[in-house]
Motif scaffolding. Structure first.
Motif, mmCIF file in Angstrom:
data_model
loop_
_atom_site.group_PDB
_atom_site.id
_atom_site.type_symbol
_atom_site.label_atom_id
_atom_site.label_comp_id
_atom_site.label_asym_id
_atom_site.label_seq_id
_atom_site.Cartn_x
_atom_site.Cartn_y
_atom_site.Cartn_z
ATOM 1 N N GLY A 34 0.816 -1.205 0.000
ATOM 2 C CA GLY A 34 0.000 0.000 0.000
ATOM 3 C C GLY A 34 0.852 1.258 0.000
ATOM 4 O O GLY A 34 2.088 1.202 0.041
ATOM 5 N N PRO A 35 0.222 2.427 -0.028
ATOM 6 C CA PRO A 35 0.976 3.681 -0.107
ATOM 7 C C PRO A 35 1.741 3.981 1.176
ATOM 8 O O PRO A 35 1.209 3.799 2.282
ATOM 9 C CB PRO A 35 -0.110 4.733 -0.353
ATOM 10 C CG PRO A 35 -1.345 4.142 0.250
ATOM 11 C CD PRO A 35 -1.240 2.662 0.013
ATOM 12 N N ALA A 36 2.972 4.447 1.041
ATOM 13 C CA ALA A 36 3.747 4.840 2.218
ATOM 14 C C ALA A 36 3.178 6.104 2.846
ATOM 15 O O ALA A 36 3.275 6.301 4.056
ATOM 16 C CB ALA A 36 5.212 5.042 1.840
ATOM 17 N N ASP A 37 2.583 6.977 2.019
ATOM 18 C CA ASP A 37 1.923 8.190 2.502
ATOM 19 C C ASP A 37 0.458 8.129 2.082
ATOM 20 O O ASP A 37 0.085 8.639 1.021
ATOM 21 C CB ASP A 37 2.603 9.435 1.930
ATOM 22 C CG ASP A 37 1.954 10.736 2.404
ATOM 23 O OD1 ASP A 37 0.879 10.678 3.045
ATOM 24 O OD2 ASP A 37 2.500 11.818 2.104
ATOM 25 N N PRO A 38 -0.401 7.512 2.898
ATOM 26 C CA PRO A 38 -1.809 7.380 2.511
ATOM 27 C C PRO A 38 -2.529 8.716 2.353
ATOM 28 O O PRO A 38 -3.486 8.802 1.582
ATOM 29 C CB PRO A 38 -2.410 6.562 3.671
ATOM 30 C CG PRO A 38 -1.259 5.887 4.319
ATOM 31 C CD PRO A 38 -0.102 6.814 4.156
ATOM 32 N N PHE A 39 -2.090 9.748 3.064
ATOM 33 C CA PHE A 39 -2.749 11.049 2.968
ATOM 34 C C PHE A 39 -2.639 11.608 1.552
ATOM 35 O O PHE A 39 -3.646 11.994 0.936
ATOM 36 C CB PHE A 39 -2.140 12.023 3.978
ATOM 37 C CG PHE A 39 -2.770 13.395 3.954
ATOM 38 C CD1 PHE A 39 -3.970 13.628 4.600
ATOM 39 C CD2 PHE A 39 -2.153 14.443 3.295
ATOM 40 C CE1 PHE A 39 -4.554 14.893 4.578
ATOM 41 C CE2 PHE A 39 -2.728 15.708 3.264
ATOM 42 C CZ PHE A 39 -3.930 15.944 3.911
ATOM 43 N N ALA A 40 -1.424 11.650 1.008
ATOM 44 C CA ALA A 40 -1.234 12.164 -0.344
ATOM 45 C C ALA A 40 -1.888 11.244 -1.377
ATOM 46 O O ALA A 40 -2.475 11.713 -2.364
ATOM 47 C CB ALA A 40 0.259 12.326 -0.639
ATOM 48 N N ALA A 273 2.779 8.907 7.707
ATOM 49 C CA ALA A 273 2.747 9.615 6.421
ATOM 50 C C ALA A 273 3.829 10.688 6.371
ATOM 51 O O ALA A 273 4.500 10.875 5.350
ATOM 52 C CB ALA A 273 1.367 10.231 6.191
ATOM 53 N N GLN A 274 4.023 11.399 7.496
ATOM 54 C CA GLN A 274 5.080 12.411 7.545
ATOM 55 C C GLN A 274 6.458 11.759 7.533
ATOM 56 O O GLN A 274 7.384 12.258 6.877
ATOM 57 C CB GLN A 274 4.909 13.267 8.806
ATOM 58 C CG GLN A 274 3.734 14.215 8.764
ATOM 59 C CD GLN A 274 3.951 15.364 7.795
ATOM 60 O OE1 GLN A 274 5.042 15.939 7.733
ATOM 61 N NE2 GLN A 274 2.931 15.691 7.034
ATOM 62 N N LEU A 275 6.610 10.655 8.252
ATOM 63 C CA LEU A 275 7.894 9.959 8.260
ATOM 64 C C LEU A 275 8.263 9.481 6.857
ATOM 65 O O LEU A 275 9.429 9.558 6.459
ATOM 66 C CB LEU A 275 7.845 8.773 9.224
ATOM 67 C CG LEU A 275 9.109 7.913 9.310
ATOM 68 C CD1 LEU A 275 10.293 8.728 9.817
ATOM 69 C CD2 LEU A 275 8.872 6.691 10.199
ATOM 70 N N ALA A 276 7.285 8.993 6.113
ATOM 71 C CA ALA A 276 7.543 8.484 4.768
ATOM 72 C C ALA A 276 8.015 9.574 3.818
ATOM 73 O O ALA A 276 8.550 9.277 2.745
ATOM 74 C CB ALA A 276 6.282 7.828 4.204
ATOM 75 N N GLN A 277 7.840 10.836 4.194
ATOM 76 C CA GLN A 277 8.297 11.953 3.365
ATOM 77 C C GLN A 277 9.629 12.519 3.856
ATOM 78 O O GLN A 277 10.095 13.544 3.353
ATOM 79 C CB GLN A 277 7.242 13.065 3.359
ATOM 80 C CG GLN A 277 5.914 12.672 2.737
ATOM 81 C CD GLN A 277 5.995 12.497 1.230
ATOM 82 O OE1 GLN A 277 7.054 12.657 0.614
ATOM 83 N NE2 GLN A 277 4.875 12.180 0.607
ATOM 84 N N LEU A 278 10.252 11.834 4.805
ATOM 85 C CA LEU A 278 11.515 12.301 5.378
ATOM 86 C C LEU A 278 12.674 11.572 4.712
ATOM 87 O O LEU A 278 12.692 10.339 4.652
ATOM 88 C CB LEU A 278 11.513 12.040 6.879
ATOM 89 C CG LEU A 278 12.465 12.853 7.762
ATOM 90 C CD1 LEU A 278 12.174 14.338 7.638
ATOM 91 C CD2 LEU A 278 12.324 12.411 9.219
#
Length: 313
Positions: A34-40, A273-278
């Motif tokens: 699944g998506p690493a950042d589900p929000f986006a 979701a924030q961690l996946a964008q780091l």
């Protein structure tokens, strides 16, 4: 629908086909994906009028170039990756109409790590065990269980809809190099003595170069656990495990299904979701919350997502 859709001209660093994930197969040793950042991911689908979890692309770092064989509508949300259609620069967090013969280019991330490109109706990919999500380690899902390559065809349908939508500016996340992660402590928490627990929650850690969809390995003050060798057990999304070297690892959507390292607790899904964008070198710190607080945070985030009305472009 015939086989037409998008042709991959350049696949970028790591572009994967993802839906909401492969649920209910841990007993077979298969992870969720699944998506690493589900929000986006969810916003990209919503801007295309899709049902939640519709199959889309997860673009890691960037470098993707697609040629269109359909007239449809696409949206890109997530990391700040410069996007252009036929050379014209476009903003993220909104949808666009594209025509057969158009060329979509996604550059390299200036902030954040992962972006999601959705199309009206989703990509027509054959599901495996109920999901199209690609887990490269398991060679499962997507296109032969691998990342995209130049020449791949991504089938989709036509869409004559012309109304495009965008996420209101105040609801678009800003990706920084510093993230505070909220943790619900687990039943092995008490195996770490008071000094070790205080060290964990008072320290800052850096994201190491060993960070991917399976887990984010951190670098910082070492932790020691008093537990003897453990039997392997099931592992939850966001689990903070401490291997023998004492450097915490936060387990992500492609995590293994079982493991034998002690775990301090789990990072809540909203914060993952924030961690996946780091990116590597980013700074992580932790704070403890209760399970009840975690549920309320999840409910509030879901309610806000549902209540925010996309704006016409």
């Amino acid at each position: 629908m015939n086989g037409a859709g998008f042709v991959v001209e350049r696949a970028g660093v790591m572009t994967l086909i993802q839906d909401a994930g492969r649920i209910g197969h841990h007993r077979l040793g298969l992870t969720t994906g699944g998506p690493a950042d589900p929000f986006a991911f969810d916003w990209a689908n919503r801007l295309c009028g899709n049902e939640p979890g519709t199959t889309a692309l997860e673009i890691t770092v960037g470098g993707l170039v697609l040629s269109c064989e359909r007239s449809t509508r696409v949206a890109i949300c997530g990391a700040d990756m410069p996007m252009s259609i036929n050379g014209e620069v476009m903003d993220a967090w909104r949808s666009y109409h594209v025509n057969a013969g158009d060329r979509i280019s996604v550059g390299y991330a200036r902030s954040g790590v992962r972006a999601y490109l959705a199309v009206v109706g989703g990509l027509a990919i054959l599901p495996i065990l109920g999901s199209t999500s690609t887990v490269v380690r398991e060679a499962l899902g997507g296109l032969d269980g691998r990342k995209l390559e130049a020449g791949d065809l991504l089938p989709c349908g036509d869409s004559q809809e012309i109304d495009c939508l965008m996420v209101p500016a105040g609801y678009r996340p800003m990706y920084s190099k510093r993230v505070l992660l909220r943790v619900v402590v687990g039943y092995q928490y008490d195996a770490f003595d008071a000094a070790q627990r205080q060290r964990f929650f008072s320290a800052e850690y850096q994201v190491s170069k060993q960070c991917d969809r399976m887990g984010y390995r951190l670098e910082g003050p070492t932790l020691d656990c008093g537990l003897p060798e453990m039997l392997s057990e099931g592992i939850s999304l966001g689990a903070v495990q401490v291997p023998p070297d004492g450097q915490p690892i936060i387990l992500m959507c492609d995590r293994q299904t079982i493991g034998g390292y002690p775990k301090l607790g789990s990072v809540i899904s909203v914060d993952l979701a924030q961690l996946a964008q780091l990116s590597p070198g980013g700074t992580v710190s932790f704070t403890a919350i209760t399970a009840a607080e975690a549920r309320q945070i999840r409910l509030s985030a879901t309610r806000q997502f549902q209540q925010v009305v996309p704006e016409p472009c």
